[in-house]
Design a protein around this motif. Structure first.
Motif, PDB file in Angstrom:
ATOM      1  N   ASP A 285      -6.939  -4.761   5.268  1.00  0.00           N
ATOM      2  CA  ASP A 285      -6.612  -5.898   4.408  1.00  0.00           C
ATOM      3  C   ASP A 285      -5.194  -6.373   4.747  1.00  0.00           C
ATOM      4  OD1 ASP A 285      -5.991  -7.617   2.329  1.00  0.00           O
ATOM      5  OD2 ASP A 285      -6.566  -6.274   0.714  1.00  0.00           O
TER       6      ASP A 285
ATOM      7  N   ASP B 261      -9.500   1.922  -1.815  1.00  0.00           N
ATOM      8  CA  ASP B 261      -8.441   1.084  -1.254  1.00  0.00           C
ATOM      9  C   ASP B 261      -7.110   1.753  -1.528  1.00  0.00           C
ATOM     10  OD1 ASP B 261      -6.741  -0.880  -0.361  1.00  0.00           O
ATOM     11  OD2 ASP B 261      -7.458  -2.448  -1.727  1.00  0.00           O
TER      12      ASP B 261
ATOM     13  N   GLU C  22     -10.281   1.431   2.659  1.00  0.00           N
ATOM     14  CA  GLU C  22      -9.536   0.203   2.927  1.00  0.00           C
ATOM     15  C   GLU C  22      -8.039   0.485   3.035  1.00  0.00           C
ATOM     16  OE1 GLU C  22     -10.665  -3.065   0.348  1.00  0.00           O
ATOM     17  OE2 GLU C  22      -8.701  -3.998   0.574  1.00  0.00           O
TER      18      GLU C  22
HETATM   19 MG    MG Z   1      -7.035  -4.426  -0.493  1.00  0.00          MG
END
Ligand code: MG
Length: 341
Positions: A234, A183, A209
């Motif tokens: 996200d 991420d 991500e």
């Molecule tokens: Mg995240």
């Protein structure tokens, strides 16, 4: 309805760092709604990234107190969520705390855990990943080895540093059997993201991500079209309307209760994502089990789960305990509502 609002400061087991900054504690606001016989519990885990703090949550909930006290039918969760969205635009964590508490109350009144109330199969709940925050490569390797020893099979590694490659190498070396997800929390440029995805693929990373800024949808599309690895979003996917917008530039959407404003809305987003051919990961903030447990109830609807927010807390920091267990299993049993022990 009797309404109780309590601010709690949750100490983390260790400093948690992502590409945007570090924290040692998380402020949550716990909401308890009681009908005189049963009490529903929920929590808000506000994120300043989405414009909320514990102060704003408390202020919003105090302002809502007359409306919450006037609720006579907690089963009307869809209408209540819609009313809240209308009356307090934004403030998704504050709305989510109310939604969770109402759902918990409904579960307790019906003596059903939410997964059963919703008709879900508890065996379909994926295990949660465990997050390894940013540190120097050696420390990240140690954290990864410890997590693997503690039973976590899936590590979500935070990146977006001056030397991500050394850090991923250290993690992969320390936990060779773990599945790795990364991420970047918006840290990379589109070109960097594609270059990084190329070497990350050598580590069999499952997906990347939020590689680029949520403000750069064209950059995201470029990464999606050129990356050898699947792309999850996200920060680029906050609310229901965002799902169709990212459908042609992502493989996985990361939903969080604290972004979308409630459990009815989260299920709507999950089904919308499915209709657009997207996979779904359920994520979280640093949260008490009074919030994480509600996510756990939704887990059977998701492909991936990242619900480690309460697992990162110091021992005894959280007064609640729920179905998301150390080691990563989500144990959906017969405890009613959101499943708080
Ligand atoms: Mg995240």
């Amino acid at each position: 309805m009797n309404v109780d609002v309590e601010r709690v400061s949750l100490e983390l087991a260790e400093t948690f760092t992502i590409s945007r900054g570090s924290q040692d504690a998380a402020e949550n606001v716990v909401v308890r709604l009681s009908d005189g016989e049963y009490e529903g519990v929920g929590a808000a885990a506000p994120s300043s990234h989405y414009g909320e703090t514990a102060d704003t949550v408390e202020a919003v909930l105090e302002g809502l107190r007359p409306d919450l006290e006037a609720i006579d039918d907690p089963f009307q969760v869809a209408a209540i969520e819609a009313d809240l969205r209308e009356s307090i635009r934004g403030n998704p964590a504050a709305r989510t705390a109310v939604s969770i508490a109402l759902h918990d109350l409904v579960g307790k009144r019906t003596e059903l855990p939410l997964w059963r109330y919703w008709g879900l199969d508890p065996d379909e709940a994926p295990e949660t990943s465990y997050t390894v925050g940013i540190a120097d490569p050696e420390t990240m390797g140690e954290k990864a080895a410890r997590a693997a020893d503690d039973g976590y099979d899936i590590l979500k590694v935070k990146v977006g540093t001056d030397d991500d490659r050394a850090r991923i190498a250290a993690v992969a070396d320390a936990a060779p059997d773990a599945t790795i997800r990364v991420d970047a929390n918006e840290a990379w440029t589109p070109k960097e993201a594609v270059r990084n995805a190329e070497w990350l693929a050598e580590y069999d990373v499952e997906f990347v991500e939020q590689p680029v800024s949520a403000e750069d949808p064209e950059g995201l599309r470029y990464v999606y079209e050129h990356s050898p690895l699947p792309i999850a979003v996200d920060e680029s996917c906050v609310e229901l309307d965002d799902v169709p917008r990212v459908a042609d530039r992502a493989d996985v959407v990361v939903l969080k209760l604290m972004k979308c404003g409630g459990l009815v809305e989260a299920r709507r987003m999950i089904h919308t994502a499915r209709a657009h051919g997207l996979e779904v990961m359920l994520g979280c903030m640093i949260e008490s089990d009074a919030a994480i447990s509600a996510g756990g109830q939704l887990a059977p609807l998701c492909d991936y789960v990242d619900l480690d927010g309460s697992l990162l807390l110091a021992a005894d920091a959280d007064p609640y305990d729920g179905p998301v267990c150390p080691g990563g299993a989500i144990d959906l049993d017969d405890v009613p509502g959101i499943g708080l022990r």
